[in-house]
Design an enzyme around this catalytic site. Structure first.
Site, PDB file in Angstrom:
ATOM      1  N   LYS A   5       7.475  -4.134 -11.448  1.00 23.20           N
ATOM      2  CA  LYS A   5       5.825  -3.701 -11.654  1.00 23.20           C
ATOM      3  C   LYS A   5       5.314  -3.189 -10.545  1.00 23.20           C
ATOM      4  O   LYS A   5       4.173  -2.772 -10.530  1.00 23.20           O
ATOM      5  CB  LYS A   5       5.249  -4.980 -11.981  1.00 23.20           C
ATOM      6  CG  LYS A   5       5.777  -5.770 -13.223  1.00 23.20           C
ATOM      7  CD  LYS A   5       4.598  -6.361 -13.953  1.00 23.20           C
ATOM      8  CE  LYS A   5       4.808  -6.505 -15.353  1.00 23.20           C
ATOM      9  NZ  LYS A   5       4.474  -7.777 -15.648  1.00 23.20           N
ATOM     10  N   ARG A   6       6.032  -2.963  -9.517  1.00 27.63           N
ATOM     11  CA  ARG A   6       5.838  -2.423  -8.146  1.00 27.63           C
ATOM     12  C   ARG A   6       6.203  -0.904  -8.026  1.00 27.63           C
ATOM     13  O   ARG A   6       7.502  -0.582  -8.445  1.00 27.63           O
ATOM     14  CB  ARG A   6       5.766  -3.298  -7.088  1.00 27.63           C
ATOM     15  CG  ARG A   6       5.363  -4.623  -7.236  1.00 27.63           C
ATOM     16  CD  ARG A   6       5.432  -5.370  -5.951  1.00 27.63           C
ATOM     17  NE  ARG A   6       5.069  -4.804  -4.757  1.00 27.63           N
ATOM     18  CZ  ARG A   6       5.695  -4.392  -3.857  1.00 27.63           C
ATOM     19  NH1 ARG A   6       7.154  -4.360  -3.804  1.00 27.63           N
ATOM     20  NH2 ARG A   6       5.154  -3.772  -2.706  1.00 27.63           N
TER      21      ARG A   6
END
Ligand code: GLU
Length: 310
Positions: A243-244
């Site tokens: 997600k990063r």
């Protein structure tokens, strides 16, 4: 002893570069297949053409190759749509599907009205369209009328059992979107079965979706594979890497001259394995066997093919 040969797979979505979390899942799925003397399939989950990046196929192949994770066969879901169509037709013939022309907004409203959405969980489709015929002229999604059953799955690696009452936990989920794209749950179940996958090693984010996939497979008359969910890779703050934006893609390390053996060692160490600074994928086979044996000795003792171990 008569046991099925193990068939495992890695099923990336070619929507971008492979990040370290994907690489670790690919590694563990490879270790599992190879440790059990089995086959390892590479399957590109590329049905959602709007999200596919054409360059990603080759980048992923090169990344796997660089890490020494060889595969025995490769497939693209985009080339297998007839099979999903056939599976859908079978469910439709059994009266288990219905067309749904509700918009997202209408569904959202129905969920709110039913007050059935548990906090922090995915919203469950309340079956609105089952009662309302599809509006002609609007593109229709096809949903599966899930059986009114509780389905339990036990993970072969973690030993955890998850039971879900399908109407409450999954709802009547989409099998084909209203733009004609076959849904992940249908494609994954059809492919795992038709490719003879016996052992699904994948990220823990898919654990909650497993009971519905098992149920769908049963409805289609398929055998249920073993599921082994592996932890998602997180950063030091415990945030999921996928997600990063910050984690370097494998491609960047490879092209930047990093040594594959160092990355493999780092991936192994991120699992708490005690390994030297540079390893090959093969070097890690005994560690996976040890992990498996500790988790589920029957997975190993049920095998004929110990002599096939590299
Ligand atoms: N394509 C999915 C992903 O990239 C994996 C699906 C699966 O392993 O069942 O997350």
């Amino acid at each position: 002893m008569n046991v099925l040969p193990v068939v495992g797979r890695f099923a990336p979505s070619p929507t971008g570069a492979m990040h370290l979390g994907n690489a670790r899942t690919a590694l563990l799925a490879w270790l599992h297949s190879r440790a059990l003397g089995g086959r390892y399939l590479l399957r590109f989950e590329d049905l959602d053409t709007g999200r596919v990046r054409p360059w990603a196929y080759d980048t992923i192949r090169r990344d796997l190759d660089w890490l020494g994770l060889d595969w025995d066969a490769e497939s693209l879901q985009s080339e297998r749509q007839e099979l999903y169509e056939q599976a859908l037709a079978r469910l439709a013939a059994a009266g288990e599907t219905y067309a749904c022309t509700c918009t997202r907004r209408e569904i959202g409203q129905a969920i709110e009205d039913s007050a059935g959405a548990p906090h922090g969980q995915e919203p469950v489709y309340p079956g609105t369209c089952r009662l309302h015929p599809a509006s002609p002229g609007r593109p229709a999604a096809i949903r599966w009328h899930v059986p009114d059953e509780t389905v339990c799955v036990t993970d072969a690696l973690t030993g955890e059992t998850l039971c879900q009452h399908l109407p409450a936990a999954a709802g009547d989920f989409v099998l084909r979107r209203n733009d004609g794209v076959y849904a992940y749950h249908l494609a994954v179940v059809v492919d795992d079965a038709l490719m003879g996958v016996t052992d699904v090693v994948r990220g823990a984010d898919l654990w909650a979706a497993t009971p519905r996939q098992v149920a769908l497979g049963r409805a289609l008359g398929f055998p249920t594979p073993r599921y082994l969910h592996v932890p998602l890779m997180t950063d030091f703050r415990g945030e999921r890497l996928a997600k990063r934006g910050g984690a370097p893609p494998v491609q960047a390390l490879r092209e930047g001259g990093e040594e594959a053996g160092r990355l493999l060692a780092a991936l192994a160490r991120s699992l708490g394995w005690d390994v030297p600074e540079v390893v090959t994928a093969r070097d890690l086979l005994p560690l996976w066997r040890g992990r498996l044996f500790a988790a589920n000795p029957t997975l190993l003792t049920n095998l004929d093919g110990m002599s096939k171990f590299p």
